[in-house]
Design a protein around this motif. Structure first.
Motif, short mmCIF file in Angstrom:
data_model
loop_
_atom_site.label_atom_id
_atom_site.label_comp_id
_atom_site.label_asym_id
_atom_site.label_seq_id
_atom_site.Cartn_x
_atom_site.Cartn_y
_atom_site.Cartn_z
N PRO A 18 0.80 -1.22 0.00
CA PRO A 18 0.00 0.00 0.00
C PRO A 18 0.84 1.28 0.00
CG PRO A 18 -0.82 -1.52 1.66
CD PRO A 18 0.46 -2.08 1.13
N THR A 19 2.09 1.22 0.45
CA THR A 19 2.90 2.43 0.49
C THR A 19 3.52 2.75 -0.87
OG1 THR A 19 4.84 1.20 1.19
CG2 THR A 19 3.47 2.17 2.93
N ALA A 20 3.64 1.78 -1.74
CA ALA A 20 4.23 2.04 -3.05
C ALA A 20 3.29 2.88 -3.91
CB ALA A 20 4.56 0.73 -3.75
N ALA A 21 2.01 2.57 -3.90
CA ALA A 21 1.05 3.29 -4.74
C ALA A 21 0.93 4.77 -4.36
CB ALA A 21 -0.30 2.60 -4.69
N PRO A 22 0.82 5.15 -3.08
CA PRO A 22 0.70 6.58 -2.76
C PRO A 22 1.90 7.41 -3.23
CG PRO A 22 -0.01 5.30 -0.88
CD PRO A 22 0.57 4.34 -1.89
N ALA A 26 1.42 10.43 -5.88
CA ALA A 26 1.88 11.80 -5.60
C ALA A 26 2.73 12.33 -6.75
CB ALA A 26 2.66 11.83 -4.30
N LYS A 27 3.57 11.46 -7.31
CA LYS A 27 4.41 11.83 -8.44
C LYS A 27 3.55 12.16 -9.67
CE LYS A 27 6.97 8.78 -10.78
NZ LYS A 27 7.99 7.78 -11.09
N TYR A 28 2.52 11.36 -9.90
CA TYR A 28 1.64 11.59 -11.05
C TYR A 28 0.81 12.86 -10.86
CZ TYR A 28 2.80 6.71 -12.05
OH TYR A 28 3.46 5.53 -12.29
N LYS A 29 0.39 13.13 -9.64
CA LYS A 29 -0.36 14.36 -9.37
C LYS A 29 0.50 15.59 -9.61
CE LYS A 29 -3.95 12.67 -6.31
NZ LYS A 29 -4.57 12.77 -4.98
N GLN A 30 1.77 15.49 -9.26
CA GLN A 30 2.70 16.59 -9.53
C GLN A 30 2.85 16.80 -11.03
OE1 GLN A 30 4.01 18.65 -7.25
NE2 GLN A 30 4.79 19.83 -8.96
N LEU A 31 2.91 15.71 -11.78
CA LEU A 31 2.99 15.80 -13.23
C LEU A 31 1.73 16.46 -13.79
CD1 LEU A 31 4.46 15.05 -15.89
CD2 LEU A 31 3.18 12.92 -15.83
N LEU A 32 0.59 16.12 -13.24
CA LEU A 32 -0.67 16.71 -13.68
C LEU A 32 -0.66 18.23 -13.45
CD1 LEU A 32 -3.39 15.83 -14.84
CD2 LEU A 32 -4.21 15.54 -12.51
N LEU A 125 -4.96 11.53 -19.64
CA LEU A 125 -4.21 10.28 -19.58
C LEU A 125 -3.57 10.09 -18.21
CD1 LEU A 125 -3.04 7.75 -21.02
CD2 LEU A 125 -1.05 9.15 -21.51
N ILE A 126 -2.98 11.15 -17.67
CA ILE A 126 -2.33 11.05 -16.36
C ILE A 126 -3.39 10.77 -15.28
CG2 ILE A 126 -0.97 12.30 -14.62
CD1 ILE A 126 0.58 11.23 -17.12
N GLN A 127 -4.58 11.34 -15.42
CA GLN A 127 -5.66 11.02 -14.48
C GLN A 127 -6.02 9.53 -14.57
OE1 GLN A 127 -8.46 13.96 -15.80
NE2 GLN A 127 -7.84 15.43 -14.22
N ARG A 134 -4.02 3.50 -8.48
CA ARG A 134 -4.81 3.30 -7.24
C ARG A 134 -5.43 1.91 -7.23
NH1 ARG A 134 -7.49 9.08 -7.11
NH2 ARG A 134 -6.07 10.07 -5.66
N ALA A 135 -6.03 1.53 -8.36
CA ALA A 135 -6.66 0.21 -8.45
C ALA A 135 -5.63 -0.90 -8.30
CB ALA A 135 -7.40 0.07 -9.78
N GLU A 136 -4.48 -0.70 -8.91
CA GLU A 136 -3.40 -1.69 -8.82
C GLU A 136 -2.90 -1.81 -7.38
OE1 GLU A 136 0.76 -1.20 -10.61
OE2 GLU A 136 -0.46 -2.07 -12.21
N GLY A 137 -2.73 -0.67 -6.71
CA GLY A 137 -2.30 -0.67 -5.31
C GLY A 137 -3.33 -1.31 -4.41
#
Length: 143
Positions: A18-22, A26-32, A125-127, A134-137
């Motif tokens: 569960p800690t890998a996905a957050p 966070a990295k993807y949200k920064q990219l967004l 796409l990033i969303q 999230r689903a994978e995590g």
């Protein structure tokens, strides 16, 4: 003893997944945010139209992200006053890494759109990547 080892392995796996996905999210949200910052300062008139992946299947997200990264290299700043912000933002997009398997479709197979439409599709796409992560995590944490 075997039960204890199995228990420890299960505990370790359930606590790390569960800690890998957050972190990734966070990295993807920064990219967004970076993409949204670029939208108003990109030149949108009298420029080359860009191949824009839309609605790729989950298995082809990596290919679509790669196409967007290649397309960002063709973007131009709207004017010289935004050039430094534009350059820094493009550098941030180039550093982004997303791993996955490559699909057979090429970037050139996608429809061409204006730079702002291109960036809006990149944001969508990033969303989708965030939802997928999230689903994978979630799946990994419930195993």
């Amino acid at each position: 003893m075997e039960r204890m080892i199995i228990f420890c392995m299960l505990f370790f796996c359930s606590s790390t997944a569960p800690t890998a996905a957050p972190h990734k999210i966070a990295k993807y949200k920064q990219l967004l945010k970076t993409i949204h910052r670029l939208e108003p300062i990109v030149k949108d008139k009298d420029v080359e139209l860009l191949h824009t992946p839309e609605n790729p299947v989950d298995e082809c997200l990596f290919t679509a992200v790669t196409c967007f990264q290649k397309g960002t290299l063709k973007l131009q700043p709207e004017n010289s006053q935004v050039n430094s912000t534009f350059t820094q933002t493009i550098k941030a997009l180039k550093r982004f890494n997303y791993s996955g398997k490559q699909c057979e479709s090429s970037c050139e197979s996608y429809e061409k759109k204006t730079p702002r439409e291109f960036l809006k599709s990149f944001a969508k796409l990033i969303q989708k990547v965030i939802r997928h992560t999230r689903a994978e995590g979630y799946r990994k944490s419930t195993i």
